[in-house]
Design a protein around this motif. Structure first.
Motif, PDB file in Angstrom:
ATOM      1  N   PRO A 156       0.802  -1.227   0.000  1.00  0.00           N
ATOM      2  CA  PRO A 156       0.000   0.000   0.000  1.00  0.00           C
ATOM      3  C   PRO A 156       0.831   1.271   0.000  1.00  0.00           C
ATOM      4  O   PRO A 156       0.325   2.344  -0.302  1.00  0.00           O
ATOM      5  N   ARG A 157       2.114   1.174   0.362  1.00  0.00           N
ATOM      6  CA  ARG A 157       2.993   2.353   0.376  1.00  0.00           C
ATOM      7  C   ARG A 157       4.226   2.091  -0.483  1.00  0.00           C
ATOM      8  O   ARG A 157       4.706   0.967  -0.574  1.00  0.00           O
ATOM      9  N   LYS A 158       4.752   3.158  -1.047  1.00  0.00           N
ATOM     10  CA  LYS A 158       5.966   3.052  -1.855  1.00  0.00           C
ATOM     11  C   LYS A 158       7.182   2.922  -0.955  1.00  0.00           C
ATOM     12  O   LYS A 158       7.364   3.729  -0.036  1.00  0.00           O
ATOM     13  N   PRO A 159       8.035   1.926  -1.198  1.00  0.00           N
ATOM     14  CA  PRO A 159       9.279   1.846  -0.424  1.00  0.00           C
ATOM     15  C   PRO A 159      10.155   3.064  -0.677  1.00  0.00           C
ATOM     16  O   PRO A 159      10.125   3.656  -1.771  1.00  0.00           O
ATOM     17  N   SER A 160      10.908   3.432   0.310  1.00  0.00           N
ATOM     18  CA  SER A 160      11.801   4.583   0.146  1.00  0.00           C
ATOM     19  C   SER A 160      12.869   4.269  -0.899  1.00  0.00           C
ATOM     20  O   SER A 160      13.243   3.112  -1.124  1.00  0.00           O
TER      21      SER A 160
END
Length: 285
Positions: A240-244
């Motif tokens: 659900p979130r973009k990895p750094s």
């Protein structure tokens, strides 16, 4: 009920993965989704865990005109995402439909069975030219064709997949319009010059076409997709979130963009998937 078929005459371009993840995302948005697996290699049928497995599947649906949904419909572990299993490992349906008077129109004629119960029907097809593929197209409102950013895949698209649209043109005499086609560039590496050139070439080739358009959304080549398949989950729940430090967007954002481009009338529903995906991700962990 919207009907979309995933097609390509070239195997290995990502039809099944796209069907599974698009279906899972739309179902998470609160819509009722049915997956229909027409591939003799039933990858889609085993993609998700099943809470209920129906005793019959595509063979009975198409060979026997079976319309008992209680016997046809399997329920996946994703809420509101159902499935009709592929159960024709010997490929007998192709021969049967080829010689049937209504062969290429059989699925189209069966659609009223499902319309009261589903908002979206996604049809996964075999990566080869067949009567089943033509039948799926003639039943569809829209055709989605993934293409990998390789020159050979682009050539096969023009030679094989696009030829299908021309071959279905005679059905206009029966009042059946061949569906419009959307091209989805799949497995794009963010630093790939070849991918960018092929994307631009496809846009130039079909820029004036009303029936074939290249989608703005592309699917990046990231490991979230095989991880999601391994866990038997929709990819937006796995990432659900973009990895750094990664250029490609989060899988959730990619699937939202794809669904919104294909089904703009449901965009408000798609905007709500963020919090559901977060909750499902925490639960899955």
């Amino acid at each position: 009920m919207q009907v979309v078929s995933l097609i390509s005459t070239k195997g290995g371009v990502g039809k099944t993965t796209t069907a599974a993840n698009l279906g899972g995302f739309v179902a998470d948005a609160g819509l009722r989704v049915l997956l229909l697996d027409l591939d003799v290699q039933p990858t889609l049928s085993s993609y998700f865990a099943l809470n209920h497995q129906a005793p019959i599947g595509t063979y009975e649906l198409l060979a026997m005109n079976e319309q008992n949904l209680g016997r046809l419909i399997s329920h996946t572990s994703v809420h509101r995402l159902d499935l009709i299993l592929s159960n024709d490992p010997l490929g007998q349906l192709g021969t049967l439909l080829l010689h049937a008077p209504d062969g290429r129109l059989r699925l189209r004629n069966l659609l009223p069975t499902f319309q009261p119960y589903y908002d979206l029907l996604l049809i996964d097809t075999q990566g080869a030219r067949s009567v089943l593929l033509e039948m799926a197209m003639l039943a569809s409102d829209l055709v989605l064709s993934p293409v990998t950013p390789e020159i050979l895949a682009a050539r096969e698209l023009r030679r094989g997949t696009l030829q299908l649209l021309d071959d279905l043109a005679p059905y206009r005499h029966l009042g059946i319009q061949p569906p419009p086609m959307r091209l989805l560039i799949n497995r794009v590496h963010p630093i790939s010059i070849d991918a960018l050139l092929i994307h631009q070439a496809l846009r130039q080739a079909f820029g004036q076409s009303n029936s074939v358009q290249v989608l703005d959304t592309t699917i990046p080549a990231i490991d979230a997709y095989p991880r999601a398949a391994t866990r038997r989950l929709p990819v937006h729940q796995v990432e659900p979130r973009k990895p750094s430090r990664r250029l490609a967007p989060a899988a959730l954002e990619t699937m939202r963009a794809l669904a919104s481009e294909l089904f703009p009338a449901w965009q408000e529903r798609f905007a709500t998937v963020n919090r559901r995906a977060m909750g499902g991700h925490r639960h899955g962990e």
